[in-house]
Scaffold this motif. Structure first.
Motif, short mmCIF file in Angstrom:
data_model
loop_
_atom_site.label_atom_id
_atom_site.label_comp_id
_atom_site.label_asym_id
_atom_site.label_seq_id
_atom_site.Cartn_x
_atom_site.Cartn_y
_atom_site.Cartn_z
N ASP A 50 0.83 -1.22 0.00
CA ASP A 50 0.00 0.00 0.00
C ASP A 50 0.86 1.27 0.00
O ASP A 50 0.53 2.24 -0.66
CB ASP A 50 -0.96 0.01 1.20
CG ASP A 50 -2.08 -1.00 1.05
OD1 ASP A 50 -2.33 -1.47 -0.08
OD2 ASP A 50 -2.70 -1.35 2.08
N ARG A 53 2.31 1.63 -3.57
CA ARG A 53 1.28 2.16 -4.48
C ARG A 53 1.08 3.65 -4.26
O ARG A 53 0.96 4.41 -5.22
CB ARG A 53 -0.04 1.43 -4.26
CG ARG A 53 -0.12 0.12 -4.94
CD ARG A 53 -1.54 -0.42 -4.88
NE ARG A 53 -1.60 -1.71 -5.50
CZ ARG A 53 -2.16 -2.77 -4.97
NH1 ARG A 53 -2.72 -2.70 -3.78
NH2 ARG A 53 -2.16 -3.91 -5.62
N ALA A 54 1.02 4.04 -3.00
CA ALA A 54 0.83 5.46 -2.70
C ALA A 54 1.98 6.30 -3.25
O ALA A 54 1.76 7.35 -3.84
CB ALA A 54 0.69 5.66 -1.18
N LEU A 56 4.01 5.55 -5.75
CA LEU A 56 4.05 5.51 -7.21
C LEU A 56 2.93 6.32 -7.86
O LEU A 56 3.07 6.77 -9.00
CB LEU A 56 3.98 4.06 -7.70
CG LEU A 56 5.23 3.23 -7.41
CD1 LEU A 56 4.97 1.76 -7.71
CD2 LEU A 56 6.42 3.76 -8.20
N THR A 57 1.83 6.53 -7.16
CA THR A 57 0.72 7.27 -7.74
C THR A 57 0.64 8.71 -7.26
O THR A 57 -0.18 9.47 -7.77
CB THR A 57 -0.62 6.55 -7.44
OG1 THR A 57 -0.79 6.43 -6.03
CG2 THR A 57 -0.66 5.18 -8.09
N ASP A 58 1.47 9.09 -6.32
CA ASP A 58 1.47 10.46 -5.80
C ASP A 58 2.29 11.35 -6.74
O ASP A 58 3.50 11.19 -6.82
CB ASP A 58 2.06 10.48 -4.40
CG ASP A 58 2.08 11.86 -3.78
OD1 ASP A 58 1.77 12.86 -4.47
OD2 ASP A 58 2.42 11.95 -2.59
N PRO A 59 1.66 12.31 -7.42
CA PRO A 59 2.41 13.17 -8.33
C PRO A 59 3.43 14.04 -7.60
O PRO A 59 4.38 14.53 -8.21
CB PRO A 59 1.35 14.01 -9.02
CG PRO A 59 0.13 13.88 -8.20
CD PRO A 59 0.24 12.62 -7.40
N CYS A 61 5.43 12.94 -5.24
CA CYS A 61 6.54 12.12 -4.79
C CYS A 61 7.73 12.31 -5.74
O CYS A 61 7.59 12.11 -6.94
CB CYS A 61 6.12 10.65 -4.76
SG CYS A 61 7.38 9.57 -4.08
N ARG A 63 10.85 11.90 -8.08
CA ARG A 63 11.36 10.81 -8.90
C ARG A 63 12.53 11.36 -9.71
O ARG A 63 12.65 12.54 -9.93
CB ARG A 63 10.30 10.30 -9.85
CG ARG A 63 9.15 9.59 -9.14
CD ARG A 63 8.08 9.19 -10.14
NE ARG A 63 6.99 8.50 -9.54
CZ ARG A 63 6.02 9.06 -8.85
NH1 ARG A 63 6.01 10.35 -8.67
NH2 ARG A 63 5.05 8.34 -8.33
N ARG A 81 13.43 5.37 -17.50
CA ARG A 81 11.99 5.17 -17.41
C ARG A 81 11.34 5.57 -18.69
O ARG A 81 11.80 6.46 -19.39
CB ARG A 81 11.40 6.03 -16.29
CG ARG A 81 11.80 5.59 -14.93
CD ARG A 81 11.08 6.42 -13.93
NE ARG A 81 11.59 6.10 -12.61
CZ ARG A 81 11.05 6.53 -11.52
NH1 ARG A 81 9.99 7.28 -11.57
NH2 ARG A 81 11.55 6.22 -10.37
#
Length: 82
Positions: A50, A53-54, A56-59, A61, A63, A81
């Protein structure tokens, strides 16, 4: 990276390679998002689905456009990527 980071070398021991599950279970319980420090780069190990997922889907976050990797020949490489 903070002083509380786990040295990456701890993940490259014979004991860890033989049975990594107790270490991962301990990290999931005690440090689900764990900073990892190595001479080449610093990163975070996310041990719960969880949380991963959070992240990877949080804009918001952070990277990077590339991540370090080891090629099959054992030399260091970079994976881009898509």
């Amino acid at each position: 990276m903070t002083e509380h980071a786990v040295p990456a070398a701890e993940f490259y021991t014979d004991e860890f390679a033989a049975d990594p599950y107790p270490a991962y279970a301990r990290l999931r319980e005690e440090r689900p998002v764990c900073p990892v420090s190595s001479p080449r780069f610093d990163s975070y190990l996310i041990t719960r689905l969880d949380d991963a997922r959070a992240a990877l889907t949080d804009p918001g976050c952070p990277r990077t456009s590339t991540v370090p990797a080891t090629t099959t020949s054992g030399s260091s490489g970079r994976i881009r990527r898509r």
